[in-house]
Design an enzyme around this catalytic site. Structure first.
Site, short mmCIF file in Angstrom:
data_model
loop_
_atom_site.label_atom_id
_atom_site.label_comp_id
_atom_site.label_asym_id
_atom_site.label_seq_id
_atom_site.Cartn_x
_atom_site.Cartn_y
_atom_site.Cartn_z
CB SER A 45 2.55 -2.08 -5.96
OG SER A 45 1.28 -1.58 -4.65
CD GLN B 134 -8.53 -2.44 -11.24
OE1 GLN B 134 -8.01 -3.54 -11.48
NE2 GLN B 134 -8.14 -1.46 -10.40
CG LEU C 50 -1.64 -0.61 1.30
CD1 LEU C 50 -2.57 -0.84 2.46
CD2 LEU C 50 -2.76 -1.19 0.26
CG HIS C 51 1.04 3.57 -3.77
ND1 HIS C 51 -0.30 4.36 -3.61
CD2 HIS C 51 1.19 2.20 -4.23
CE1 HIS C 51 -0.77 3.79 -4.48
NE2 HIS C 51 -0.09 3.08 -5.23
CG HIS D 7 -3.23 1.19 -2.24
ND1 HIS D 7 -1.40 0.69 -2.70
CD2 HIS D 7 -3.85 0.71 -3.15
CE1 HIS D 7 -1.01 0.28 -3.23
NE2 HIS D 7 -2.41 -0.11 -4.18
P1 AMP Z 1 -3.77 -2.66 -6.79
O1 AMP Z 1 -3.58 -3.02 -5.21
O2 AMP Z 1 -2.80 -1.22 -7.57
O3 AMP Z 1 -4.80 -3.31 -6.95
O4 AMP Z 1 -4.51 -1.34 -6.29
C1 AMP Z 1 -5.97 -0.70 -5.82
C2 AMP Z 1 -7.00 0.08 -6.28
O5 AMP Z 1 -5.65 1.39 -5.65
C3 AMP Z 1 -7.18 -0.20 -7.40
O6 AMP Z 1 -8.20 0.98 -7.93
C4 AMP Z 1 -6.29 1.32 -7.99
O7 AMP Z 1 -6.60 2.04 -8.81
C5 AMP Z 1 -6.19 1.77 -6.99
N1 AMP Z 1 -4.69 2.85 -6.85
C6 AMP Z 1 -3.18 2.36 -7.14
N2 AMP Z 1 -2.64 3.38 -7.63
C7 AMP Z 1 -3.16 4.73 -7.27
C8 AMP Z 1 -3.32 6.38 -7.39
N3 AMP Z 1 -1.67 6.08 -7.71
N4 AMP Z 1 -3.82 6.88 -7.07
C9 AMP Z 1 -5.32 6.17 -6.52
N5 AMP Z 1 -4.83 5.16 -6.41
C10 AMP Z 1 -4.72 4.06 -6.99
#
Ligand code: AMP
Length: 278
Positions: A186, A153, A33-34, A37
């Site tokens: 990530s 997505q 997570l960052h 998220h």
């Molecule tokens: P992931 O863990 O990469 O599957 O992402 C989980 C959720 O976080 C998804 O809905 C992503 O679109 C969202 N997400 C990932 N990176 C970002 C970002 N930089 N800004 C906003 N939402 C993000």
């Protein structure tokens, strides 16, 4: 914050909130997570009384030869971040919980899943649609939040929810970026420090295409210039760089209301995606 691993424990954990009629938000993630998220969690808190996050590295959405095995995993740090962000419940299902032996069902959202990332990563959006449907059915939230960072997505999930008549509101959250403009991801952890410096060329290429199109340059010329800029910055294959309709993801050769610039390109062994509203 409660942490639930097994599916059997999920419903009892949610029961009191359901009975009290409390509004429930779901934030699905793959962990590592960052701040991107955490922006979803913060928006979820603004819109609902209870926030449920999930961490599940979904094998169905990775293709052969992709980064499933090396995808970053950091459960303890993630749980601490979520707790600090005000998340009420973290559900971390096992693969066997979501896909028990004999699991044979797939959800495929045709059309919108087929271009762009769907073409570059065959089967990817079937895996996403299948897991998101399972997470929505498990938690039955009032709202679910997804990042605009993964723009296709988000559109696939909106289509899925509309088509299945699921009674959940899908909320898109704007992309969180580093100070230099790179979208948080990530997968940025895979970049060497040299690649990390070069990576900023991706948001810059999207911005320069946007400025060129806004100033009246033809879409194809603007896109070609941005692809050339990516190559000059050291990027390898550009899977796509396109102006698309913001709802259907169909390609556009003219600017239109709601249009989006989307791009995916390889930098060393890392594949980066990003997008910008026109
Ligand atoms: P992931 O863990 O990469 O599957 O992402 C989980 C959720 O976080 C998804 O809905 C992503 O679109 C969202 N997400 C990932 N990176 C970002 C970002 N930089 N800004 C906003 N939402 C993000």
């Amino acid at each position: 914050m409660q942490i639930i691993r097994d599916l059997a424990g999920l419903e009892p954990a949610l029961a009191a909130w359901r009975e009290a009629g409390e509004r429930l938000a779901l934030v699905p993630t793959m962990g590592a997570l960052h701040a991107g998220h955490m922006a979803l969690v913060a928006e979820a808190r603004r819109r609902a009384k209870r926030v449920v996050a999930t961490i599940f590295v979904n094998p169905l959405q990775f293709g052969a030869g992709e980064d499933l095995d090396r995808y970053p995993r950091q459960e303890e740090a993630d749980a601490a971040l979520l707790e600090g962000g005000g998340c009420d419940l973290l559900w971390m299902p096992d693969v066997a919980d979501l896909y028990p032996p004999g699991f044979a069902t797939a959800i495929s959202v045709s059309g919108i899943s087929e271009r762009w990332d769907g073409a570059a990563r065959p089967g990817h959006f079937d895996g996403v649609a299948t897991v998101v449907a399972k997470l929505l059915l498990g938690v039955r939230p009032n709202i679910a939040l997804f990042g605009e960072k993964d723009f296709q997505q988000l559109a696939v999930i909106r289509r899925l929810v509309a088509d299945l008549g699921l009674t959940v509101e899908i909320v898109g959250v704007p992309t969180v970026r580093e100070a230099d403009g790179l979208a948080l991801s990530s997968r940025n952890a895979y970049l060497s420090s040299d690649e990390r410096h070069r990576a900023v060329a991706l948001p810059q290429a999207l911005e320069s295409a946007r400025e060129a199109i806004r100033s009246g340059d033809p879409v194809d010329v603007s896109v070609a210039a941005s692809i050339a800029a990516l190559t000059a910055a050291g990027f390898g294959r550009v899977d796509y760089f396109a102006l698309v309709d913001g709802a259907t993801l169909a390609p556009l050769d003219q600017p239109a209301p709601g249009a989006r610039l989307i791009a995916a390109a390889h930098l060393g062994s890392t594949r980066l995606i990003d997008n910008l509203a026109l």
